[in-house]
Scaffold this motif. Structure first.
Motif, mmCIF file in Angstrom:
data_model
loop_
_atom_site.group_PDB
_atom_site.id
_atom_site.type_symbol
_atom_site.label_atom_id
_atom_site.label_comp_id
_atom_site.label_asym_id
_atom_site.label_seq_id
_atom_site.Cartn_x
_atom_site.Cartn_y
_atom_site.Cartn_z
ATOM 1 N N ASP A 260 0.876 -1.185 0.000
ATOM 2 C CA ASP A 260 0.000 0.000 0.000
ATOM 3 C C ASP A 260 0.907 1.226 0.000
ATOM 4 O O ASP A 260 1.510 1.544 1.024
ATOM 5 C CB ASP A 260 -0.894 -0.046 1.251
ATOM 6 C CG ASP A 260 -1.918 1.088 1.302
ATOM 7 O OD1 ASP A 260 -1.967 1.896 0.371
ATOM 8 O OD2 ASP A 260 -2.664 1.138 2.300
ATOM 9 N N HIS A 343 -2.324 2.154 9.262
ATOM 10 C CA HIS A 343 -3.098 0.972 9.657
ATOM 11 C C HIS A 343 -2.209 -0.242 9.507
ATOM 12 O O HIS A 343 -1.146 -0.185 8.884
ATOM 13 C CB HIS A 343 -4.337 0.846 8.757
ATOM 14 C CG HIS A 343 -4.031 0.976 7.283
ATOM 15 N ND1 HIS A 343 -3.562 -0.065 6.514
ATOM 16 C CD2 HIS A 343 -4.073 2.046 6.438
ATOM 17 C CE1 HIS A 343 -3.363 0.350 5.269
ATOM 18 N NE2 HIS A 343 -3.651 1.636 5.198
ATOM 19 N N THR A 390 1.275 0.916 7.827
ATOM 20 C CA THR A 390 1.524 1.974 6.855
ATOM 21 C C THR A 390 1.768 3.270 7.634
ATOM 22 O O THR A 390 1.241 3.448 8.728
ATOM 23 C CB THR A 390 0.330 2.184 5.912
ATOM 24 O OG1 THR A 390 -0.781 2.697 6.651
ATOM 25 C CG2 THR A 390 -0.083 0.879 5.239
ATOM 26 N N GLU A 392 1.390 7.175 6.652
ATOM 27 C CA GLU A 392 0.861 7.935 5.514
ATOM 28 C C GLU A 392 0.223 9.262 5.912
ATOM 29 O O GLU A 392 -0.977 9.458 5.737
ATOM 30 C CB GLU A 392 -0.147 7.084 4.740
ATOM 31 C CG GLU A 392 -1.197 6.368 5.598
ATOM 32 C CD GLU A 392 -2.193 5.560 4.754
ATOM 33 O OE1 GLU A 392 -2.712 6.102 3.769
ATOM 34 O OE2 GLU A 392 -2.448 4.397 5.099
ATOM 35 N N GLU A 432 3.106 7.736 1.552
ATOM 36 C CA GLU A 432 2.840 6.512 2.317
ATOM 37 C C GLU A 432 3.877 5.439 2.027
ATOM 38 O O GLU A 432 4.155 5.136 0.869
ATOM 39 C CB GLU A 432 1.452 5.959 1.947
ATOM 40 C CG GLU A 432 1.123 4.614 2.574
ATOM 41 C CD GLU A 432 -0.271 4.108 2.215
ATOM 42 O OE1 GLU A 432 -0.764 4.426 1.117
ATOM 43 O OE2 GLU A 432 -0.861 3.385 3.047
HETATM 44 MN MN LIG Z 1 -2.951 2.984 3.381
#
Ligand SMILES: [Mn+2]
Length: 461
Positions: A260, A343, A390, A392, A432
């Motif tokens: 991600d 997250h 992550t 971000e 991110e």
């Molecule tokens: Mn994310």
């Protein structure tokens, strides 16, 4: 598929946590788009994948915690089906690959589960998120569909979350494979140029990279010059020189693990002065947050560290003023940074979110805040070695939000509303990365994807 030992070890760990009764993991069915024979690409449920490995649609896994054995449940492929789809793996082949101890027909499962319940043995199952699985659970457990949700096992949720939250080396390696594909995606779109392109054409290039590596998007990508619309998807107008393009994309590794990544790219190849100033603040917030990650550290505190960097930077630009600590405590930064810092990441891009965000991200010690901004933080609790998260942060200028706050003079002690009119149409900036919490600190995973002003601009030349 990982080795048989991986699945055996994972289930043994689960048995050790749950201790008694049967654990039931229903697998996904094939899911039609607009008629039965036209189905979405099949993606197995992540918890099923974790404990049982990949399988055909319409199967279930049962882990018998008392007998310490695992069953693969399903039916043999219909011979006629082979004409259309080629030979399907037999139930036995699936059981062998996943190191299951026993095969059961799905038709026999309701009676087996009912017998266990009569013997006083609990049946543990997780919350579901697809209506057809609710019906499957209702049928297997011989209860009305509307009662399924009330029967989910908090003990099983806790056990699965605790286990899946700590990644093994082979899981880290999977996520790094997915990140390698993300790197190639960013290389591909940078070298093709951005100005005058339709965002959909950029998504096409991104998909080409993923599909040609036998991968797929882990979630619908965001490709937009309107970064301030947080889940804005793919914009519908051509990109113009001077736009800030937010690209938030993740793909899956061959074994289903997600990456991600977000980068914000200046269309035309150069940030202007003001874009660069905001970009540097976001980058500093991101680096500060990454440097603060370590086992035992609360992710909520790291989120607030990033918020403080954002307030400080905006203060230096004359957009915010006052005491930084007070501004963060009041949530003033959330006008510009209204979402959470990050997250968990794993088999799901928002890892285990289907089991309940608060079960994953919060605990008795760290409760979710109700304050605007902080309330959107999916992960607040203390980190452990082996977590992958992550990081971000972002800064956005969302007209609707600014207008509502200005009308209410919200946090007016900290925000110079007069300065914000000039940011109409700015969009937003988010950066991110995916980060592994190590025994002592943290490591950014995957190959380098340009993120400093200089390297981002150089990548676009
Ligand atoms: Mn994310």
């Amino acid at each position: 598929m990982f080795s048989k030992q991986t699945y055996r070890t994972r289930r043994a760990h689960l048995v050790n946590s749950v201790r008694s009764g049967l654990v039931l993991f229903p697998g996904h069915q094939s899911s039609p788009i607009n008629f039965g024979a036209n189905a979405y690409p099949f993606r197995q449920d992540s918890t099923f994948l974790y404990y049982g490995g990949p399988s055909s649609p319409g199967r279930a896994v049962v882990v018998d915690c008392d007998a310490n054995e695992a069953w693969l449940c399903g039916s043999e492929p219909e011979p006629d089906e082979a004409l259309w789809s080629g030979p399907a793996p037999t139930l036995e082949a699936g059981a062998d690959a996943g190191a299951f101890d026993r095969l059961e027909s799905l038709d026999a499962l309701p009676d087996l589960l009912a017998a266990a319940q009569r013997a006083g043995r609990p049946i543990h199952f997780l919350p579901d998120y697809r209506a057809d699985i609710t019906l499957t659970l209702a049928r297997l457990l011989s209860i009305p569909a509307l009662r399924v949700q009330a029967g989910v096992s908090l003990k099983l949720i806790a056990a699965v979350v605790a286990q899946r939250a700590v990644k093994t080396d082979e899981e880290v390696a999977e996520i790094e494979v997915a990140l390698g594909i993300c790197r190639n995606i960013f290389q591909e779109i940078a070298t093709a140029g951005l100005a005058d392109q339709m965002p959909a054409a950029i998504v096409g290039r991104m998909a080409m990279v993923a599909l040609s590596r036998d991968s797929r998007f882990a979630f619908a990508p965001i490709v937009t010059p309107h970064g301030d619309i947080l889940h804005g998807g793919v914009a519908a107008e051509p990109l113009k020189t001077g736009d800030l393009l937010v690209v938030d994309v993740g793909v899956e590794s061959p074994r289903g693990y997600a990456a991600d990544i977000t980068r914000t790219l200046p269309v035309g190849g150069r940030f202007d002065r003001r874009q660069r100033d905001i970009y540097e603040i976001v980058l500093k917030a991101q680096k500060t947050a990454i440097a603060a990650l370590a086992p035992g550290v609360r992710f909520r505190d790291v989120h607030l560290d990033a918020a403080a960097v954002i307030c400080q930077g905006l203060k230096e630009m004359g957009i915010m003023h006052g005491d930084i600590e007070e501004a963060v405590a009041e949530g003033a930064h959330a006008l510009f940074f209204p979402h959470g810092l990050g997250h968990m990441l794993g088999l799901d891009a928002h890892d285990m979110e289907a089991l309940g965000e608060d079960h994953v991200g919060y605990d008795d010690e760290t409760r979710r805040s109700r304050q605007f901004g902080l309330a959107s933080l999916r992960l607040g609790r203390r980190l452990e070695s082996g977590n992958i998260v992550t990081v971000e942060p972002g800064i956005y200028f969302n007209r609707g939000l600014i207008e509502r706050w200005r009308a209410a003079q919200r946090a007016a002690a900290f925000i110079d509303y007069g300065k914000l009119a000039a940011f109409e149409g700015f969009g937003g900036i988010r950066i991110e990365d995916d980060v592994l919490v190590t025994d002592t600190a943290a490591r950014v995973l995957g190959p380098t994807i340009p993120k400093s002003v200089a390297t981002v601009e150089a990548s676009l030349l």
